[in-house]
Design a protein around this motif. Structure first.
Motif, short mmCIF file in Angstrom:
data_model
loop_
_atom_site.label_atom_id
_atom_site.label_comp_id
_atom_site.label_asym_id
_atom_site.label_seq_id
_atom_site.Cartn_x
_atom_site.Cartn_y
_atom_site.Cartn_z
N UNK A 212 26.56 36.04 44.53
CA UNK A 212 27.25 36.56 45.15
C UNK A 212 27.71 38.32 44.12
N UNK A 213 28.48 38.94 44.97
CA UNK A 213 28.68 40.28 43.91
C UNK A 213 30.10 40.07 43.16
N UNK A 214 29.66 40.30 41.40
CA UNK A 214 30.66 40.14 41.00
C UNK A 214 31.95 41.96 41.08
N UNK A 215 33.25 41.57 41.63
CA UNK A 215 34.29 42.14 41.60
C UNK A 215 34.21 42.32 40.36
N UNK A 216 34.63 42.10 39.06
CA UNK A 216 35.51 42.72 38.34
C UNK A 216 36.50 41.88 37.55
N UNK A 217 36.23 40.30 38.38
CA UNK A 217 37.34 39.13 37.59
C UNK A 217 36.10 38.12 38.04
N UNK A 218 35.64 38.20 38.99
CA UNK A 218 34.15 36.79 39.80
C UNK A 218 32.93 37.64 40.27
N UNK A 219 32.68 36.02 40.56
CA UNK A 219 31.32 36.43 40.99
C UNK A 219 31.68 35.37 42.69
N UNK A 220 32.38 36.92 43.44
CA UNK A 220 32.78 35.78 44.24
C UNK A 220 32.63 34.50 45.70
N UNK A 221 30.60 34.97 45.06
CA UNK A 221 30.01 33.57 46.25
C UNK A 221 30.33 32.71 45.76
N UNK A 222 30.50 32.12 44.18
CA UNK A 222 31.16 30.81 43.68
C UNK A 222 31.96 30.40 43.93
N UNK A 223 32.15 29.38 44.82
CA UNK A 223 33.76 29.31 45.52
C UNK A 223 34.47 28.81 43.82
N UNK A 224 34.61 27.87 43.43
CA UNK A 224 34.42 27.07 41.87
C UNK A 224 35.57 28.67 40.65
N UNK A 225 34.68 29.62 41.03
CA UNK A 225 35.04 30.80 40.73
C UNK A 225 36.91 30.81 41.08
N UNK A 226 37.29 30.88 42.19
CA UNK A 226 38.49 31.03 43.07
C UNK A 226 39.23 30.23 41.40
N UNK A 227 39.60 29.42 41.44
CA UNK A 227 39.47 28.14 40.36
C UNK A 227 39.84 29.28 38.85
N UNK A 228 40.62 28.42 38.02
CA UNK A 228 40.28 29.00 36.19
C UNK A 228 39.31 28.07 35.90
N UNK A 229 38.50 26.93 36.45
CA UNK A 229 37.42 26.16 35.31
C UNK A 229 36.10 26.76 34.87
N UNK A 230 36.44 28.14 36.05
CA UNK A 230 34.90 29.01 35.27
C UNK A 230 35.50 30.68 35.46
N UNK A 231 36.53 30.90 34.55
CA UNK A 231 37.12 31.50 34.55
C UNK A 231 36.49 31.68 32.90
N UNK A 232 36.58 33.52 32.89
CA UNK A 232 37.01 34.42 31.44
C UNK A 232 35.23 34.85 30.56
N UNK A 233 34.45 34.50 32.77
CA UNK A 233 33.04 34.96 32.64
C UNK A 233 33.23 36.76 33.01
N UNK A 234 32.30 37.54 31.85
CA UNK A 234 32.23 38.78 32.38
C UNK A 234 30.85 39.62 32.47
N UNK A 235 31.07 40.52 33.39
CA UNK A 235 29.99 41.66 33.72
C UNK A 235 30.14 42.83 32.97
N UNK A 236 29.93 43.74 32.49
CA UNK A 236 30.06 44.54 31.51
C UNK A 236 29.00 45.90 31.58
N UNK A 237 29.17 47.01 32.11
CA UNK A 237 28.01 47.76 32.49
C UNK A 237 28.15 48.85 30.73
#
Length: 770
Positions: A212-237
């Motif tokens: 799912x798309x990156x919204x600047x904070x999380x990948x919104x198609x990964x349910x577990x990213x709505x919790x802190x366990x997958x926190x800290x990942x980044x997408x940079x342009x």
């Protein structure tokens, strides 16, 4: 005198014994040079002993490979050099060749693998294994090759998966062929930067999994990213070069794209000396790309898991009935696209949005809706506060119903499809159990001035029958709001009915506030609102029933048998669950919500002891970039109130963090300061094997109750501390209540708990050990 030849042999044997106790290279170095090579089973180690470069043999084979692996575990290989050309013996040597490349040669001096970097052809190059796990080849001071840009199947912190939309260059991982063969497998994974960046896995070139798309904070198609366990990942342009990077941190972590096509994230548990799996994707068949075909929606909780979107029907009914959903669905009624009233939208909350999203330059939902309605090619839209307006003009594919997290998806339908379905527009794509209740009816005329929005409505008669006419034997609790009753609907569903007392001091304002706030959010750690009843003088809210009642009873009521059931593991799980619920309210829901009355009596426990935050009568919704607010009306329970809220009326997410800290604590500052943390732990749970975890929780809780909001961690940080993603904890300052407050402050401005026990004699200010 000792024979000279014997002395030489003795010294050589001594040297070999000291330097090669397990046949390893005896050199304190992380570098290979033209004069310093390694031969199997030698290795070099990064400067801080994190990674090794050396030889290994996978399970169920005798082949040898050159790889990089964590020092703590030789089975934790993160990179393989000669993945498609194994060595058949232990004759491998790694050296710098005459042209300046790092090469692997066999016993016959054949080159098995090479960095194939462009150099000046000198031997003035060095290869260094770094503490990040990156193997870099330098010519003088210039890096001419590194392993991170030539990955195999693993992603580790600071490694980048990238796609350059200008040059087309990509860095992707590729799976092993099998667990015993690191050769190139059938799956690849990487970043797709087209339109909105997403992570993809491909099976032989075809999409297999999508984040799912990156919204600047999380990948919104990964349910577990709505919790802190997958926190800290980044997408940079970076000027057209998009890259995805795992977070650095004081922990050992790796994400493997395994031979079956699954991402498997593991963290190293140093105490048990094992790798713990913390995340896997795909987790269910619904995570597999396009399982339900175009215009189909997947829900792993349903049977069958696939259904057509509202307004669509199977393209091939026979195949669909046999469980082959790949053909997808087609419209039942074609779009009219003739003026703004010809078509409308069905709103589906908590969704994984489809693939092929396009962007429209708008951030306000109404603007996005109007634009989509006026554009005949627009089939659906969704708005994310960070991404903006997403719309779809192709067949909608890879849609999934999430459980309490995710954006709303607005599906375009002909107006005739929306008629008689207005009440259903806010329900998930998969029908809720409530829809089968005979009690879901249209609002009565008496409630026409009450803005309950689109909540399902129960009649008074239905609720009276369900609770045996609100009999005392069905009463679950009493509070300032009124009474809570257990009920059972005609279809067998057990519910909790919160009935506003006519004499309630909380009154209509809080009733409406709770109804509106809780209807806008849904999360597994928030109590679920099923509906409401507003008839003449009666005002009721209907919730899911929680068989284990409220947390305060489990903790403080000596007659409650659940006290013996709540061992440390359950308590820790409850703490984490409450934290996840708060994180959702503060950061991950489409609204920023401050609860303002978090305490044990407002935490309910389901049949599996999962916590659910309840009682949103005091909650406040923050808008835009609002971080804090002031009120002249301080409400809540003093023992759990942050000082700035109790004394000055200022509240923010950090005031909820304070309440969370008090909820975690049943301790005193004095004992902590005397390094006697276990003295205030409940002796029923204070076994030696969990002592360090209990003291750590006390430490984290003390950080949450510091006097100044800026010194308290965010809920996201608290959860990272609890999960040990953050290992090192700062020392807490002395809490303000330990110094300035006394028991004269004990009490509540709102009376008793709505779901259980009185809180007046349970609320504490000076937190003594029990």
């Amino acid at each position: 005198m000792m024979d000279t030849k014997f002395l030489n042999l003795f010294l050589k044997s001594l040297f070999l014994t000291l330097c090669f106790p397990i046949h390893v290279f005896c050199a304190d170095t992380n570098t290979i040079t033209s004069s310093l090579s390694i031969t199997d089973p030698d290795f070099v180690v990064s400067s801080n002993q994190v990674f090794r470069l050396g030889f290994f043999t996978p399970e169920n084979t005798t082949n040898r490979y050159l790889g990089i692996f964590y020092v703590v575990s030789e089975t934790s290989v993160i990179w393989v050099a000669n993945r498609d050309r194994p060595l058949t013996d232990s004759s491998g040597t790694v050296t710098i060749s005459n042209d300046g490349n790092l090469v692997l040669i066999n016993g016959r001096n054949e080159t098995i693998w090479s960095t194939n970097a462009t150099s000046t052809g000198t031997t003035n190059t060095t290869a260094e294994i770094q503490d990040t796990g990156n193997l870099i080849l330098r010519e003088n001071s210039t890096v001419i090759w590194d392993s991170f840009t030539h990955p195999t199947s693993f992603l580790v912190p600071t490694m980048r998966l990238s796609e350059n939309v200008i040059t087309g260059r990509r860095v992707r991982t590729s799976s092993w062929r099998s667990p015993s063969d690191p050769g190139l497998g059938n799956f690849t994974a990487g970043l797709q930067a087209l339109n909105i960046p997403q992570i993809f896995t491909w099976h032989n070139g075809a999409p297999y999994y999508r984040s799912g798309p990156w919204n600047g904070q999380i990948l919104i198609g990964i349910q577990d990213m709505y919790s802190p366990y997958l926190d800290g990942f980044r997408v940079v342009n970076d000027s057209g070069n998009f890259y995805f990077m795992a977070p650095p941190g004081n922990f050992l972590m790796k994400i493997d794209l395994n031979s079956s096509g699954s991402f498997v994230q593991t963290l190293w548990d140093d105490q048990r000396r094992t790798w713990d799996i913390v995340w896997v994707a795909p987790q269910t068949q619904c995570d597999v790309y396009g399982t339900c075909g175009r215009f189909g929606v997947c829900n792993p909780l349903n049977s069958p898991i696939c259904s057509c979107l509202r307004g669509f029907e199977p393209a091939n009914g026979d195949e669909w009935g046999r469980g082959n959903w790949s053909g997808g669905c087609v419209r039942s009624t074609q779009l009219q696209c003739d003026g703004e009233d010809a078509d409308g939208f069905l709103t589906l909350p908590f969704m994984k949005v489809p693939d092929f999203a396009e962007l429209y330059p708008a951030r306000v939902e109404e603007e996005c809706r109007i634009w989509c309605l006026r554009n005949c090619s627009c089939l659906a839209y969704s708005v994310d506060s960070n991404i903006g307006c997403m719309f779809w003009s192709e067949g909608l594919i890879d849609i999934q119903q999430f459980n309490g997290v995710g954006p709303e998806l607005h599906i375009r339908l002909a107006s005739s499809e929306l008629e008689n379905r207005i009440k259903d527009q806010k329900t998930p794509a998969a029908n809720l159990a409530l829809q089968s209740d005979s009690s879901a009816i249209v609002l009565k005329d008496e409630s026409k001035n009450v803005n309950i929005e689109e909540l399902p409505v129960f009649t008074f008669k239905t609720l009276a029958d369900a609770t045996n006419q609100f009999h005392d034997s069905n009463m679950l609790g009493r509070g300032g709001f009124g009474y809570v009753y257990k009920g059972k609907l005609a279809n067998g569903r057990v519910i909790a009915v919160k009935r506003l007392s006519a004499a309630s001091g909380q009154g209509m304002e809080e009733f409406m506030n709770e109804a509106i706030v809780i209807s806008k959010v849904q999360h597994r750690n928030l109590v679920k609102l099923l509906g409401c009843c507003v008839e003449k003088e009666e005002k009721m809210l209907i919730y899911e029933y929680m068989p284990n009642k409220s947390l305060d009873g489990c903790l403080f009521d000596p007659t409650d048998p659940s006290q013996k059931i709540l061992d440390w593991r359950k308590r820790f799980s409850i703490v984490e669950g409450i934290g996840r619920g708060l994180l959702y309210l503060h950061r991950d829901s489409r609204l920023k919500i401050i609860h303002r009355d978090l305490k044990p009596s407002n935490v309910l426990l389901d049949g599996d002891w999962n916590p659910k935050i309840s009682d949103f009568g005091m909650a406040r919704i923050f808008g835009g970039n609002q971080d804090q607010a002031n009120t002249a009306r301080v409400v809540g329970t003093y023992g759990y109130m942050a000082p700035e809220y109790a004394m000055e009326g200022r509240f923010s997410e950090k005031s909820d963090v304070y309440s969370f800290g008090v909820l975690m604590l049943e301790i005193g500052w004095k004992l902590w300061n005397e390094d006697n943390g276990m003295a205030f732990a409940d002796q029923n749970i204070a076994s030696p094997n969990v002592q360090s975890e209990i003291v750590r929780c006390i430490h984290i809780a003390l950080l949450c109750v510091q006097e100044f909001p800026k010194d308290r961690p965010a809920v996201q940080t608290v959860l990272s501390m609890l999960s040990r993603e953050i290992v090192d904890l700062p020392l807490p300052e002395q809490p303000i209540f330990a110094e300035k407050w006394d028991r004269s402050h004990v009490g509540s401005t709102q009376g008793t708990s709505q779901f259980g026990f009185s809180t007046n004699d349970l609320t504490i200010t000076v937190l003594d050990g029990r």
